[in-house]
Design a protein around this motif. Structure first.
Motif, short mmCIF file in Angstrom:
data_model
loop_
_atom_site.label_atom_id
_atom_site.label_comp_id
_atom_site.label_asym_id
_atom_site.label_seq_id
_atom_site.Cartn_x
_atom_site.Cartn_y
_atom_site.Cartn_z
N GLN A 152 0.82 -1.22 0.00
CA GLN A 152 0.00 0.00 0.00
C GLN A 152 0.84 1.26 0.00
N ASP A 182 -3.73 -8.41 -3.15
CA ASP A 182 -4.05 -7.24 -2.34
C ASP A 182 -4.54 -7.62 -0.95
N HIS A 197 -3.16 0.77 -4.13
CA HIS A 197 -2.34 -0.29 -4.72
C HIS A 197 -1.89 0.11 -6.12
N HIS A 225 -6.36 -8.21 -7.71
CA HIS A 225 -5.56 -7.03 -8.00
C HIS A 225 -6.08 -6.35 -9.26
#
Length: 450
Positions: free
Chosen positions: A210, A250, A269, A292
């Motif tokens: 992150q 993620d 992200h 993702h």
């Protein structure tokens, strides 16, 4: 085009084909340390010293990719904290071969004493606050121009503090491997392989990388976008890199949980595995890419390095991926025996799988797509009208399908169907792929090597 016959047992071949012949002294030392086993042919099999097999994709070119296989005892490390990992990596300019064994999950957002760091810790002392940033650059009052001023300066300062903590620079001649059975991985970190060569990254889970401080760009698209830094793994100007049996995700922070500001998702992200800035001779195999959005970028721009960006991507599982699997520019990219499950997972709804642009020369063969019954084959691809996608033997829901023809029939910017090269480094290419989805589900990603 060279190809190999289907192998009778993927699990057996996975353990026998990646071997390294070493000296008798090295064998004795390894046996004494309890890290070496022998296969039926009396060759040593050692996860930490394994090198990329011959002809296994572009990274097998030249002298191949051996990582830290020649590391001595002084440069063989077992790490379980961020501080230990940083120390083991050493200087990015030190080319001494090294092996780094990652035991357990390392949280990159910790300080040298192991204390957990939060976004508030990075922002402390910089003057940055999200509420002040949002007030300063509200398009309704600030307009559609690049942010500048006190809060943008403060945002950059806070971002720099996080960057110093979570970006982990890898030197040449390095192998980083997760210790089997320990749930090895890096949480919230960004592994940077920049202007170095001969690197191996295996058996690791890269989770939830992150950016605490995304930047608002009102000029990005018609409505603006929040843009973040930090890929889980970034290759920039890197040569001879093998990424094998890793998991990228993620989780546990999915994009659907993020807030919306200025009408756009606050995106924390960036990429999962990006290959840019003239990187070359890269093999990406047997990984899992899960949950993702912007997953893999090959080529940082339409003018990235001509003659480089040669990448092989094979036997990977892609699921819960929105786009860029990969987005390819300029280079010669070979995709074979990958599985794409385009079911929406955890809010990640697919836009496309493969994008070929900026004259990219992509060969996509014998890949498998699983798509919902109402999904359109034409939406599996994307392009700008200059990229190429060649290759045959691709399956969609078990049926042989010309995915390029389907795309071209529905789009004005056509993908070209011929390329200027023929893949030769095709170790393990399977011509029969009907069982590939089942095979790769249990044999790819972190935790499947031993």
């Amino acid at each position: 085009m060279a190809s190999a016959s289907p192998r009778p047992s993927h699990r057996r071949s996975l353990r026998t084909r990646r071997t390294l012949v070493v000296s008798a002294a090295a064998v004795a030392a390894a046996v004494g340390a309890g890290v070496l086993v022998m296969n039926a042919n009396a060759y040593p099999v050692d996860l930490y010293h394994q090198v990329l097999p011959a002809k296994d994709g572009w990274a097998a070119s030249g002298s191949g990719t051996t990582g830290g296989a020649k590391a001595d005892a002084a440069h063989t490390f077992t790490v379980s904290t961020r501080a230990q990992l940083v120390k083991a990596l050493g200087s990015a300019t030190d080319t001494t071969p090294r092996i780094i064994k990652v035991k357990g999950t390392i949280d990159a957002n910790t300080n040298d004493s192991g204390k957990k760091l939060t976004c508030a810790d990075y922002a402390s002392g910089t003057g940055y606050s999200l509420s002040a940033y949002l007030k300063a650059f509200d398009p309704a009052t600030y307009g559609k121009k690049a942010p500048s001023g006190t809060q943008e300066t403060a945002r950059k300062a806070a971002q720099d503090k996080q960057k110093k903590n979570i970006v982990l620079r890898v030197p040449s001649n390095t192998t980083i491997v997760g210790v089997p059975g320990t749930k090895a991985g890096i949480l919230g970190g960004s592994v940077l392989v920049q202007n170095v060569k001969n690197v191996i990254i295996r058996n690791l889970t890269f989770a939830d990388t992150q950016d605490c401080f995304p930047q608002w760009d009102p000029t990005d698209g018609s409505a603006g976008e929040w843009n973040s830094n930090y890929d889980s793994v970034t290759l920039r100007g890197a040569t001879n890199v093998w990424a094998d049996h890793n998991t990228f995700t993620d989780a546990p922070t999915f994009d659907k949980t993020e807030a919306t500001y200025y009408g756009r998702k606050y995106q924390v992200h960036d990429g999962a595995l990006d290959i840019t800035n003239g990187s070359d001779l890269v093999t990406v195999e047997r990984n899992q890419f899960l949950n993702h959005d912007k997953t893999m970028l090959i080529g940082s721009s339409d003018t990235d390095s001509t003659g480089k960006l040669r990448v092989t991507i094979h036997h990977n599982l892609w699921k819960g991926i929105v786009q860029r699997a990969p987005l390819a520019r300029i280079g010669q990219i070979h995709l074979y025996n990958n599985v794409y499950d385009t079911t929406t997972v955890n809010g990640y709804a697919p836009k496309y799988s493969l994008d070929s642009r900026a004259k990219a020369q992509v060969v996509a063969e014998r890949n498998v797509w699983k798509i919902p019954a109402d999904a359109k084959v034409a939406k599996l691809l994307s392009g700008d009208g200059t990229g190429s996608v060649a290759g045959t033997g691709n399956l969609v829901n078990g049926k042989a399908t010309d995915i390029v023809a389907a795309y071209n029939a529905a789009n004005s910017k056509k993908l070209k169907t011929t390329v200027n090269w023929t893949p030769a480094l095709t170790a393990g290419l399977q011509t029969t792929v009907t069982s590939l989805l089942t095979d790769l589900t249990g044999t790819t990603g972190a935790g499947t090597l031993s």
